[in-house]
Scaffold this motif. Structure first.
Motif, PDB file in Angstrom:
ATOM      1  N   GLN A  30      36.963 -53.964  19.431  1.00  0.00           N
ATOM      2  CA  GLN A  30      36.838 -53.600  17.824  1.00  0.00           C
ATOM      3  C   GLN A  30      36.924 -54.759  17.267  1.00  0.00           C
ATOM      4  OE1 GLN A  30      37.651 -49.515  16.498  1.00  0.00           O
ATOM      5  NE2 GLN A  30      38.877 -50.393  14.964  1.00  0.00           N
ATOM      6  N   ARG A  56      29.008 -52.355  12.023  1.00  0.00           N
ATOM      7  CA  ARG A  56      29.496 -51.582  10.784  1.00  0.00           C
ATOM      8  C   ARG A  56      29.073 -52.160   9.457  1.00  0.00           C
ATOM      9  NH1 ARG A  56      33.507 -50.435  14.443  1.00  0.00           N
ATOM     10  NH2 ARG A  56      33.825 -48.405  14.737  1.00  0.00           N
ATOM     11  N   ASN A  74      25.600 -50.309  10.099  1.00  0.00           N
ATOM     12  CA  ASN A  74      26.017 -49.192  10.578  1.00  0.00           C
ATOM     13  C   ASN A  74      24.467 -49.162  11.611  1.00  0.00           C
ATOM     14  OD1 ASN A  74      28.287 -48.056   9.704  1.00  0.00           O
ATOM     15  ND2 ASN A  74      27.076 -47.608   7.757  1.00  0.00           N
ATOM     16  N   THR A  96      32.151 -52.247  16.801  1.00  0.00           N
ATOM     17  CA  THR A  96      32.608 -52.178  18.125  1.00  0.00           C
ATOM     18  C   THR A  96      31.660 -52.814  19.144  1.00  0.00           C
ATOM     19  OG1 THR A  96      33.934 -50.337  17.317  1.00  0.00           O
ATOM     20  CG2 THR A  96      33.631 -50.700  19.725  1.00  0.00           C
ATOM     21  N   THR A 136      28.324 -40.919  12.544  1.00  0.00           N
ATOM     22  CA  THR A 136      29.401 -40.184  12.874  1.00  0.00           C
ATOM     23  C   THR A 136      29.690 -39.862  14.165  1.00  0.00           C
ATOM     24  OG1 THR A 136      29.222 -38.877  10.741  1.00  0.00           O
ATOM     25  CG2 THR A 136      30.644 -37.968  12.330  1.00  0.00           C
ATOM     26  N   THR A 138      28.472 -41.463  16.838  1.00  0.00           N
ATOM     27  CA  THR A 138      28.502 -42.892  17.456  1.00  0.00           C
ATOM     28  C   THR A 138      30.061 -43.394  17.235  1.00  0.00           C
ATOM     29  OG1 THR A 138      26.170 -43.305  17.241  1.00  0.00           O
ATOM     30  CG2 THR A 138      27.899 -45.221  17.847  1.00  0.00           C
ATOM     31  N   GLU A 139      30.646 -43.211  15.920  1.00  0.00           N
ATOM     32  CA  GLU A 139      32.024 -43.681  15.596  1.00  0.00           C
ATOM     33  C   GLU A 139      32.933 -43.060  16.535  1.00  0.00           C
ATOM     34  OE1 GLU A 139      31.969 -43.837  11.432  1.00  0.00           O
ATOM     35  OE2 GLU A 139      32.031 -46.030  11.394  1.00  0.00           O
ATOM     36  N   ASP A 140      32.698 -41.805  16.400  1.00  0.00           N
ATOM     37  CA  ASP A 140      33.778 -40.699  17.187  1.00  0.00           C
ATOM     38  C   ASP A 140      33.787 -41.056  18.701  1.00  0.00           C
ATOM     39  OD1 ASP A 140      35.337 -38.149  17.221  1.00  0.00           O
ATOM     40  OD2 ASP A 140      33.595 -37.538  18.524  1.00  0.00           O
TER      41      ASP A 140
END
Length: 296
Positions: A30, A56, A74, A96, A136, A138-140
């Protein structure tokens, strides 16, 4: 943009020795506004592994083969083994990145990952546009993978594989939607075996009949099946792979036409030039001059 001089080889980074990812078979990192040591990445290079990056924040510029990208906020980027990649400047990174190599895919629990469209990437795509819901999700998933990666334990490998399968399956659906020409293929199909054989041998083997011998089928059967499964003649797959490699070398290196032709199995530079012009409509020298204008 830097190029490789004619007395240098295009460097190839393994995952273990990559200056940024520094993993074994799998790695996830990250980046929050950091500028990692990237001097090696500012010259054309290849990776022998798969690299997936959720950016991001955009604004960084890079090349994947002959296509340039200005990274967007994003957005998901994907790169596979053997592509020639170069970053234009060492900007700070927010996002990431996850990476894995072919050995990771060969592990028993991971073999189904290799069949996913986003991993096979038959359209040679490098960018996926995400909706708010996609972002949302993908980030999770990335957060879950990062947590498991940072906490070694008995179930770590299985949990990483489970989350990775879920993430890449989800992104494969987006891949199929955004690249409409994608047609799912049976992993055991003759087409897949033919494409794999070409990838491994295109520098030395240029004839359909020789690939037929490698695959233990008749040349006529190979031609018929490949045309039916791909819509293109079998010989076109060989020629397209050779042209792709020639374009990579013309664009990213200072190798002479003779050196590039020899690398691709041509004993004579003039024969290589005729082949390239027949397939692309321009000579290798014209292609190099035209594409160099893109970033000068």
């Amino acid at each position: 943009m830097n190029t490789i001089k004619n007395n240098q080889d295009v460097p190839v980074f393994s995952l273990e020795h990559d200056p940024v990812m520094k993993g074994k078979l799998f790695s996830i990192k990250q980046f929050e506004g950091v500028r990692p040591h990237q001097s090696e990445l500012l010259v054309p290079h290849r990776k022998d592994y798969y690299l997936f990056v959720f950016a991001r924040r955009g604004g960084a510029r890079f090349w994947a083969d002959m296509a340039s990208y200005e990274t967007k906020d994003n957005t998901f980027y994907l790169m596979g083994p053997n592509q020639v990649i170069v970053k234009e400047e060492p900007k700070c990174m927010w996002g990431t990145a996850l990476a894995f190599d072919k050995q990771f895919l060969a592990l028993h629990d991971n073999d189904s990952l290799a069949r996913l469209p986003i991993v096979r990437n038959e359209q040679n795509a490098n960018e996926l546009i995400l909706s708010e819901a996609d972002i949302t999700f993908t980030e999770d998933m990335l957060a879950k993978i990062l947590k498991e990666y940072s906490e070694p334990g008995e179930w770590q490998q299985r949990m990483i594989t489970a989350y990775l399968m879920l993430l890449l399956t989800y992104l494969s659906r987006l891949y199929s939607e955004q690249y409409e020409n994608f047609t799912p293929a049976n992993d055991k199909s003759l087409l897949k075996k033919y494409q794999t054989a070409i990838e491994e041998n295109f520098r030395e083997i240029h004839q359909v009949s020789e690939y037929a011998a490698l695959l233990y089928v008749s040349p006529g059967h190979l031609r018929d099946v490949i045309k039916a499964q791909s819509g293109k003649p079998a010989i076109a797959h060989i020629q397209e792979r050779m042209v792709l490699e020639a374009r990579r070398m013309l664009f990213h290196t200072e190798y002479s036409l003779k050196e590039i032709g020899f690398d691709l199995g041509f004993s004579d530079a003039s024969y290589f030039s005729r082949f390239f012009k027949r397939e692309t409509g321009v000579t290798p020298a014209e292609y190099r001059a035209l594409t160099r204008e893109m970033y000068q």
